[in-house]
Design a protein around this motif. Structure first.
Motif, mmCIF file in Angstrom:
data_model
loop_
_atom_site.group_PDB
_atom_site.id
_atom_site.type_symbol
_atom_site.label_atom_id
_atom_site.label_comp_id
_atom_site.label_asym_id
_atom_site.label_seq_id
_atom_site.Cartn_x
_atom_site.Cartn_y
_atom_site.Cartn_z
ATOM 1 N N PRO A 1 -28.282 33.186 10.703
ATOM 2 C CA PRO A 1 -27.479 34.014 11.618
ATOM 3 C C PRO A 1 -26.608 33.173 12.538
ATOM 4 N N GLU A 2 -27.041 31.947 12.837
ATOM 5 C CA GLU A 2 -26.219 30.975 13.550
ATOM 6 C C GLU A 2 -26.635 29.582 13.092
ATOM 7 N N ALA A 3 -25.657 28.719 12.927
ATOM 8 C CA ALA A 3 -25.909 27.367 12.422
ATOM 9 C C ALA A 3 -24.821 26.451 12.946
ATOM 10 N N ALA A 4 -25.057 25.138 12.815
ATOM 11 C CA ALA A 4 -24.073 24.189 13.339
ATOM 12 C C ALA A 4 -24.091 22.889 12.553
ATOM 13 N N ILE A 5 -22.934 22.256 12.517
ATOM 14 C CA ILE A 5 -22.767 20.903 12.001
ATOM 15 C C ILE A 5 -22.141 20.086 13.122
ATOM 16 N N VAL A 6 -22.722 18.917 13.407
ATOM 17 C CA VAL A 6 -22.125 17.998 14.369
ATOM 18 C C VAL A 6 -21.903 16.662 13.663
ATOM 19 N N ASN A 7 -20.658 16.255 13.562
ATOM 20 C CA ASN A 7 -20.323 14.937 13.029
ATOM 21 C C ASN A 7 -20.010 14.014 14.201
ATOM 22 N N ILE A 8 -20.666 12.850 14.219
ATOM 23 C CA ILE A 8 -20.438 11.893 15.291
ATOM 24 C C ILE A 8 -19.304 10.970 14.875
ATOM 25 N N GLY A 9 -18.165 11.157 15.535
ATOM 26 C CA GLY A 9 -17.004 10.332 15.256
ATOM 27 C C GLY A 9 -16.923 9.165 16.213
ATOM 28 N N ARG B 1 -12.797 12.435 11.074
ATOM 29 C CA ARG B 1 -12.110 13.386 11.970
ATOM 30 C C ARG B 1 -11.308 14.403 11.157
ATOM 31 N N GLY B 2 -10.560 13.928 10.172
ATOM 32 C CA GLY B 2 -9.782 14.841 9.336
ATOM 33 C C GLY B 2 -10.674 15.772 8.532
ATOM 34 N N PHE B 3 -11.751 15.224 7.996
ATOM 35 C CA PHE B 3 -12.704 16.036 7.237
ATOM 36 C C PHE B 3 -13.292 17.141 8.117
ATOM 37 N N THR B 4 -13.719 16.774 9.329
ATOM 38 C CA THR B 4 -14.348 17.747 10.228
ATOM 39 C C THR B 4 -13.363 18.830 10.646
ATOM 40 N N GLU B 5 -12.135 18.430 10.919
ATOM 41 C CA GLU B 5 -11.109 19.401 11.315
ATOM 42 C C GLU B 5 -10.862 20.414 10.206
ATOM 43 N N ALA B 6 -10.726 19.917 8.984
ATOM 44 C CA ALA B 6 -10.490 20.809 7.849
ATOM 45 C C ALA B 6 -11.689 21.718 7.605
ATOM 46 N N LEU B 7 -12.902 21.152 7.691
ATOM 47 C CA LEU B 7 -14.107 21.947 7.460
ATOM 48 C C LEU B 7 -14.268 23.014 8.534
ATOM 49 N N ARG B 8 -13.964 22.664 9.773
ATOM 50 C CA ARG B 8 -14.049 23.644 10.854
ATOM 51 C C ARG B 8 -13.148 24.837 10.569
ATOM 52 N N ARG B 9 -11.969 24.573 10.062
ATOM 53 C CA ARG B 9 -11.030 25.651 9.758
ATOM 54 C C ARG B 9 -11.461 26.428 8.511
ATOM 55 N N GLU B 10 -12.045 25.724 7.563
ATOM 56 C CA GLU B 10 -12.568 26.392 6.360
ATOM 57 C C GLU B 10 -13.663 27.383 6.695
ATOM 58 N N LEU B 11 -14.466 27.040 7.694
ATOM 59 C CA LEU B 11 -15.645 27.846 8.028
ATOM 60 C C LEU B 11 -15.427 28.715 9.266
ATOM 61 N N SER B 12 -14.181 28.878 9.684
ATOM 62 C CA SER B 12 -13.896 29.596 10.923
ATOM 63 C C SER B 12 -14.265 31.078 10.864
ATOM 64 N N ASP B 13 -14.418 31.627 9.661
ATOM 65 C CA ASP B 13 -14.817 33.034 9.546
ATOM 66 C C ASP B 13 -16.294 33.177 9.183
ATOM 67 N N THR B 14 -17.081 32.123 9.425
ATOM 68 C CA THR B 14 -18.524 32.167 9.189
ATOM 69 C C THR B 14 -19.253 31.965 10.511
ATOM 70 N N ALA B 15 -20.589 32.000 10.451
ATOM 71 C CA ALA B 15 -21.406 31.797 11.656
ATOM 72 C C ALA B 15 -21.686 30.320 11.916
ATOM 73 N N ILE B 16 -21.132 29.436 11.102
ATOM 74 C CA ILE B 16 -21.375 27.996 11.262
ATOM 75 C C ILE B 16 -20.363 27.404 12.229
ATOM 76 N N ARG B 17 -20.833 26.809 13.284
ATOM 77 C CA ARG B 17 -19.968 26.090 14.215
ATOM 78 C C ARG B 17 -19.886 24.635 13.784
ATOM 79 N N ARG C 1 -18.460 28.115 20.779
ATOM 80 C CA ARG C 1 -17.426 27.969 19.765
ATOM 81 C C ARG C 1 -17.405 26.537 19.241
ATOM 82 N N SER C 2 -16.770 26.344 18.095
ATOM 83 C CA SER C 2 -16.607 25.004 17.533
ATOM 84 C C SER C 2 -15.717 24.177 18.452
ATOM 85 N N GLN C 3 -16.062 22.890 18.568
ATOM 86 C CA GLN C 3 -15.295 22.036 19.470
ATOM 87 C C GLN C 3 -15.085 20.644 18.887
ATOM 88 N N GLN C 4 -14.010 20.027 19.314
ATOM 89 C CA GLN C 4 -13.731 18.625 19.016
ATOM 90 C C GLN C 4 -13.603 17.923 20.362
#
Length: 267
Positions: free
Chosen positions: A128-136, A158-174, A221-224
């Motif tokens: 129902p809620e999940a998260a990925i944190v990449n340490i850049g 950084r580029g990978f995380t940005e793209a993935l964040r946008r890919e998953l923007s309509d899901t419950a994964i931050r 919300r997802s953050q950079q």
């Protein structure tokens, strides 16, 4: 997000930053899967954490086979949060960087996080809620002399995380990217510490980074997020006016070369 009773995979758990993150998350009631290369250091960390349900996993993230074994464990444990903290940093001029080091940096800092994210998305999407944190790193936004391969890996992350964040923007994964500046960890050699001191570069504590990571997980919300001032400003200037940063770093180049060569002699 409430992280109490959440199951979290933390890679690079036994490093200075990883240990601080583990302590912070465990104190907040999370259950941790602690991944690292050294069993004895993992056991020491495990026994220092509050809570009884944590688990250690010995893994070399450069090995695709061992990463696959880690992924299988995470699927069985049905993790809620993935924290890609493991990383390799080498301070050396490019001409002095071995092919083996080049491959290790890319495998650990780019390939492993991407592989773990890809393989564990089906698990995270069932939550129902999940998260990925990449340490850049701030060096994922500023190319810095003496760190060419490390910068390459963190720019990629950084580029990978940005793209993935946008890919998953309509899901419950931050999807978060936390980019620390220089931090007090064992990954820093004597030459790196001397360089930072000579140039007046501020260095944060692992506990500070751990607190910032927790704030990301608790956000709605997802953050950079880039840590440190003036590093945050420099990263923005570098994106808009890289020529200004070129000139500033060129003045530091003789000092950077001096300490890079010193680091090479001691390694």
């Amino acid at each position: 997000m409430d992280i109490r009773n959440k199951t979290i995979l933390l890679t690079g758990a036994t490093g200075g930053m990883g240990s601080a993150i583990a302590q912070k998350l465990a104190s907040e009631g999370a259950r941790l899967l602690l991944a690292g290369r050294r069993q004895e250091r993992l056991e020491v960390l495990l026994h220092a954490l509050p809570g009884q349900l944590h688990r250690t996993i010995v893994v070399d993230l450069e090995s695709q086979e061992e990463r696959s074994q880690l992924i299988n464990v995470c699927k069985k444990e049905a993790i809620d949060i993935l924290i890609n903290n493991a990383g390799i940093c080498q301070f050396s001029l490019l001409e002095s960087t071995s092919e083996q080091s080049l491959k290790a940096i890319l495998a650990t800092n780019v390939e492993a996080p991407a592989h773990l994210c890809q393989a564990l998305l089906p698990v995270l999407k069932n939550k129902p809620e999940a998260a990925i944190v990449n340490i850049g790193s701030v060096f994922g936004a500023i190319g810095y002399p003496g760190y060419s391969m490390y910068c390459a890996s963190k720019f990629a992350l950084r580029g990978f995380t940005e793209a993935l964040r946008r890919e998953l923007s309509d899901t419950a994964i931050r999807v978060h990217l936390l980019s620390p500046r220089a931090t007090e960890t064992d990954i820093n050699s004597q030459a790196v510490n001397a360089l930072n001191q000579t140039l007046g570069i501020s260095v944060d504590s692992p506990d500070f980074v751990a607190n910032e990571l927790l704030s990301l997980l608790l956000s709605q919300r997802s953050q950079q997020k880039t840590l440190g001032w003036p590093e945050k400003l420099f990263s923005r200037i570098n994106g808009a006016l890289p020529g200004l940063v070129d000139g500033s770093l060129k003045k530091q180049l003789p000092i950077i070369r001096k300490y890079a060569l010193l680091n090479q002699q001691k390694s």
